[in-house]
Write a protein that holds these residues in place. Sequence first.
Motif, short mmCIF file in Angstrom:
data_model
loop_
_atom_site.label_atom_id
_atom_site.label_comp_id
_atom_site.label_asym_id
_atom_site.label_seq_id
_atom_site.Cartn_x
_atom_site.Cartn_y
_atom_site.Cartn_z
N VAL A 1 -23.39 -1.03 5.87
CA VAL A 1 -22.88 -1.62 7.46
C VAL A 1 -22.67 -0.31 8.39
CG1 VAL A 1 -21.29 -3.07 6.37
CG2 VAL A 1 -20.10 -0.94 7.19
N ARG A 2 -23.00 -1.44 9.84
CA ARG A 2 -22.86 -0.63 11.35
C ARG A 2 -21.27 -0.79 11.23
NH1 ARG A 2 -26.71 2.05 13.86
NH2 ARG A 2 -28.21 0.71 12.78
N VAL A 3 -20.71 0.38 11.50
CA VAL A 3 -19.23 0.30 12.45
C VAL A 3 -19.44 -0.68 13.95
CG1 VAL A 3 -17.07 1.78 12.83
CG2 VAL A 3 -18.30 2.13 10.42
N ILE A 4 -18.46 -1.01 14.30
CA ILE A 4 -18.65 -1.64 15.60
C ILE A 4 -17.71 -1.25 16.53
CG2 ILE A 4 -18.77 -3.70 17.37
CD1 ILE A 4 -21.72 -3.41 14.97
N ILE B 1 -13.92 -2.97 12.44
CA ILE B 1 -14.98 -4.76 12.10
C ILE B 1 -16.46 -3.78 12.34
CG2 ILE B 1 -16.50 -6.38 14.23
CD1 ILE B 1 -13.55 -6.49 15.51
N VAL B 2 -17.08 -4.31 11.65
CA VAL B 2 -18.80 -3.89 11.26
C VAL B 2 -19.84 -4.96 10.71
CG1 VAL B 2 -17.59 -1.97 8.97
CG2 VAL B 2 -18.41 -4.26 8.44
N GLU B 3 -20.69 -4.89 10.95
CA GLU B 3 -22.20 -5.58 10.98
C GLU B 3 -22.82 -4.74 9.37
OE1 GLU B 3 -24.87 -4.24 14.21
OE2 GLU B 3 -24.02 -6.27 14.55
N PRO B 4 -22.90 -5.62 8.65
CA PRO B 4 -23.78 -5.26 7.19
C PRO B 4 -24.98 -5.37 8.01
CG PRO B 4 -22.77 -8.00 7.48
CD PRO B 4 -22.89 -6.85 8.88
N VAL B 5 -25.94 -3.90 6.91
CA VAL B 5 -27.38 -3.45 7.72
C VAL B 5 -28.61 -4.77 7.03
CG1 VAL B 5 -28.65 -1.49 7.07
CG2 VAL B 5 -26.53 -1.13 8.07
N SER B 6 -28.21 -5.42 6.18
CA SER B 6 -28.61 -6.64 5.68
C SER B 6 -28.23 -7.02 5.45
CB SER B 6 -29.69 -5.39 4.52
OG SER B 6 -27.99 -5.64 2.90
N THR B 7 -28.93 -8.91 6.52
CA THR B 7 -28.55 -9.48 6.25
C THR B 7 -27.68 -10.35 4.95
OG1 THR B 7 -29.67 -11.32 6.39
CG2 THR B 7 -28.59 -10.88 8.71
N GLY B 8 -28.32 -10.97 3.66
CA GLY B 8 -28.03 -10.89 2.46
C GLY B 8 -26.99 -11.94 2.35
N TYR C 1 -24.05 -12.75 4.03
CA TYR C 1 -22.61 -12.16 4.81
C TYR C 1 -23.22 -12.26 6.25
CZ TYR C 1 -24.00 -9.22 0.46
OH TYR C 1 -23.31 -9.13 -0.54
N PRO C 2 -21.89 -12.79 6.54
CA PRO C 2 -21.00 -12.82 7.91
C PRO C 2 -21.75 -11.81 9.24
CG PRO C 2 -19.63 -13.14 6.35
CD PRO C 2 -20.42 -12.61 5.99
N GLU C 3 -21.70 -12.34 9.85
CA GLU C 3 -22.32 -10.96 10.66
C GLU C 3 -21.73 -9.93 11.48
OE1 GLU C 3 -24.11 -12.34 14.75
OE2 GLU C 3 -25.24 -14.64 13.40
N ARG C 4 -19.97 -10.42 11.59
CA ARG C 4 -19.41 -9.71 11.66
C ARG C 4 -18.01 -9.52 10.31
NH1 ARG C 4 -19.44 -6.86 17.23
NH2 ARG C 4 -21.81 -7.16 17.67
N ASP D 1 -13.43 -17.25 0.52
CA ASP D 1 -13.63 -18.95 2.22
C ASP D 1 -14.49 -18.26 3.39
OD1 ASP D 1 -11.89 -16.79 3.65
OD2 ASP D 1 -10.26 -17.56 3.87
N GLY D 2 -14.96 -17.48 2.80
CA GLY D 2 -16.18 -17.15 4.62
C GLY D 2 -15.74 -16.55 5.79
#
Length: 131
Positions: free
Chosen positions: A31-34, A44-51, A53-56, A85-86
């Motif tokens: 992930v990339r740290v936001i 709060i992070v965002e995954p490098v590859s979506t796969g 997973y949620p955006e944030r 639970d998403g």
Amino acid sequence: MRWFLLATISIFWALLPVSMPDALSQEALTVRVISLDHDQGAMIVEPVSTGGYPERITVHYDPDQAPPRLSPQDIIRIQGLLSPDGSGQFTASHIGYGKNTADPTGVRSRIGKCRGQGYRGGKSQEKSWRK
């Protein structure tokens, strides 16, 4: 003898789910740290590859386990449990800088050290007699 073996296997098989930690159910993400808050133990992070997973994702962690030089825009690897639970809540059991190197275990760099040849088995990257 067969009965003893059968009883031992049955007991082992029955106790296997109890004795296994939930490490098998953990997920590992790059992930990339936001943003990050060391005091609260959240980032709060965002995954490098979506796969899927949620955006944030909000990661909760123990502040003592985070790398000391962690800052926004760093790319890190986290391991832990994502809430089913998403909602994008992630409880991290491990946070670290992952390296995609050809030698993740360090074995290749240690080959030859026992013979006194040092790193890379005595081969130097700067000086090569085969040029």
